[in-house]
Design a protein around this motif. Sequence first.
Motif, PDB file in Angstrom:
ATOM      1  N   ASN A 107      -7.366   1.945  -1.042  1.00 16.09           N
ATOM      2  CA  ASN A 107      -7.465   1.023  -2.176  1.00 16.09           C
ATOM      3  C   ASN A 107      -8.589   1.395  -3.129  1.00 16.09           C
ATOM      4  O   ASN A 107      -8.452   1.283  -4.347  1.00 16.09           O
ATOM      5  N   HIS A 111      -8.143   5.438  -4.557  1.00 16.13           N
ATOM      6  CA  HIS A 111      -6.930   5.651  -5.357  1.00 16.13           C
ATOM      7  C   HIS A 111      -6.351   7.049  -5.149  1.00 16.13           C
ATOM      8  O   HIS A 111      -5.882   7.693  -6.098  1.00 16.13           O
ATOM      9  N   ILE A 133       0.866  -1.185   0.000  1.00 14.39           N
ATOM     10  CA  ILE A 133       0.000   0.000   0.000  1.00 14.39           C
ATOM     11  C   ILE A 133       0.900   1.230   0.000  1.00 14.39           C
ATOM     12  O   ILE A 133       1.391   1.667   1.032  1.00 14.39           O
ATOM     13  N   GLN A 148      -6.968   1.472   4.952  1.00 16.48           N
ATOM     14  CA  GLN A 148      -6.538   0.575   3.876  1.00 16.48           C
ATOM     15  C   GLN A 148      -7.637   0.418   2.826  1.00 16.48           C
ATOM     16  O   GLN A 148      -7.381   0.440   1.627  1.00 16.48           O
TER      17      GLN A 148
END
Length: 701
Positions: A405, A408, A344, A401
């Motif tokens: 994801n 973006h 990440i 997280q």
Amino acid sequence: MKYLISTLHTYMSKKGGLLLGLIVSISISVGQPRTKVACIGNSVTFGYGLASPSQNSYPSQLQALLGQRFEVRNFGHSGATLLRKGHRPYDKTEEYRNALAFKPNIAIIHLGLNDTDPRNWPNYKNSFAADYATLIDSIRSVNPKVKIYICRLTPIFSGHARFLSGTRDWYDQIQQLIPRIAESNQVGLIDLNSPLHARIDLFDDYLHPNKQGAKFIARQVANALVPLSQKLQVGETIGSDMVLQRNWENSIYGKGTAADEITVVFNKKNYRTQVNSDGFWEIKLPKMEAGGPYEIAVRSGREKIVLKNILFGDVYLASGQSNMAFQLRGAAKGEELINNALHIKNMRLFKCRNLVETNAVAWDTATLRKVNDLAFFSGAWRQATGEEAAQFSAVAYSFAQQIANEQHIPIGIIDLSVGGSNTESWIDRKSLENDDLLASYIHNWQKSDFLQDFCRERAGQNLAVSKVKNQRHPYQPAYNFEAGVSKWLGTGLKGILWYQGESNAHNIELHERLFKTLVSSWRKSFHQELPFFFVQLTSIDRPSWGDFRNSQRLLEKAIAGTHMAVTIDVGDSLDVHPREKIVVGRRLADLVRQHVYGVELNADHPEPVSYALRDDKLLLTFDHCIKLVTQGNLAVKGFQVMDNKGEIYDVNANILSGNVVEIVKPSFGISRILYGYEPFSRANLQNEIGTPVSTFDLTIN
């Protein structure tokens, strides 16, 4: 010789005052007169309550700071008012006459505290500005070249006997007047409030500072008289690898030598400012779209700080007590997120590490001193790695997280939490003191039934060896705001994540008042109408928790911009720290996806919006769902009814179709329908994406 003295003084300023003794000796040797400083005021100036005012009062400590080039004299008179018609006017005192006879080169005036007495302000407040001007003019009359500073008042805390009988409000009125008086009379202004307003530990009687408090005052006055010299620094919340809020004028700030120029170089442009007399500087960067990385260079003379790998995105502050602090390495299925952390690249973490845990032990004197100094939290921005993720809040990490994801864009997440902490500890002092009920107990928190037994008892264990009357602690009202939240007030945020309430479940009505105060406090302090995404308490065998969960549901309705994540289905009957934390983070993420990023999904918990009687059936219709289901298609659990006499009975319920639940109506009269109300509940109703139905209480007419 005069040129030599000037050159040495410049060198001294750059080197932090190391040559003060040399300059003094040269100055005295050529017969330069000492600069006379008159400290004019009331008991705070005099040094009331100190063992030795002649050594420990702020004028005495100011003399030690300034050295022999200055002659500092104390003209404080206990109980004196600025008002000439007050109960003890300063201009009628011997100290006033002596101050004029002294013919000072510099005069420091700190008056106004006693004017908050009901004998004074209600009757003569309209004379305050004019009386202050008269005092200023009288000092100028004995030395037209005198440099005069007037002071914003030192604090009066809520434990003061007159606080709620007028002093609180009159004090605020006087504080607002003082800067205007300084401007209209062309005198300097020294802020004695900001360095001390969060230091109740330095005020045994809530009004008079102790020796250390007097030293704070002396330093603040000294900074006004002799430019402060210190190393260039950036603030604790500023650093490499940080995320700054996109589309926001972000502040870059820090410390430096007074009057020095600061240059910030960002995105090929220079931004300049000057360090103020207190040694602080701040520059606002232009609004930026999401992206990066960038570098920020901060320069002052030959000093330079370079901040690298800066991203712009969305920043969230996650706060609360132990269930927010619960680390990812202890969460169910946390290992998978830890192992994937390095993948990440657009997420950054700031863990505010606690100086010490609030375990059942006595803290040593060094720890107690640091806690009093508000040095409880420390940390820095970090990239997401397995090691950093493992120690981070499981709820906050799993939330960030998912958002990183899916959206973006860079996500910055701040973990600021303290196990066992109560709501009071996270609210700013001014908001607490402005509420008559809260102001009545916050200074006496260790003996007040308003605070949960656990908080008082555990704090008592931690503070067992302290001899400070108002010793600080993370369970003390306002502490976590003053030690932690206040550091972030210049930070642009996208929203707040909040998981707290366990330490306030003993008094539901008080918590309702506190939670509303908290939300208002943070929105005002951050100067942002921040959305609050908070977690409802889960299930456990504690008697008040069913009612508390329902109260939280109603708070969500009562406070605009708040959204609640339901966790009734992931509780533990015996453990207040259930391990299913990733589920909680994901539910917060769903709420943010819907309410911040506009994703269409039913993240809000289903609510009963209407009911109808049909034959022997009671039909409940829910919103925020397309289809109601149960996990594993099991029978619906969790419904109860109350009869007209207050008896509660379990009842069977079925999902009739879509968003309607059918309850078989008992033969007796029903006054209320309860759902998920047992402290530890196995209620299992949820919508099509798995958002659970909250504990609720529905009155039947």
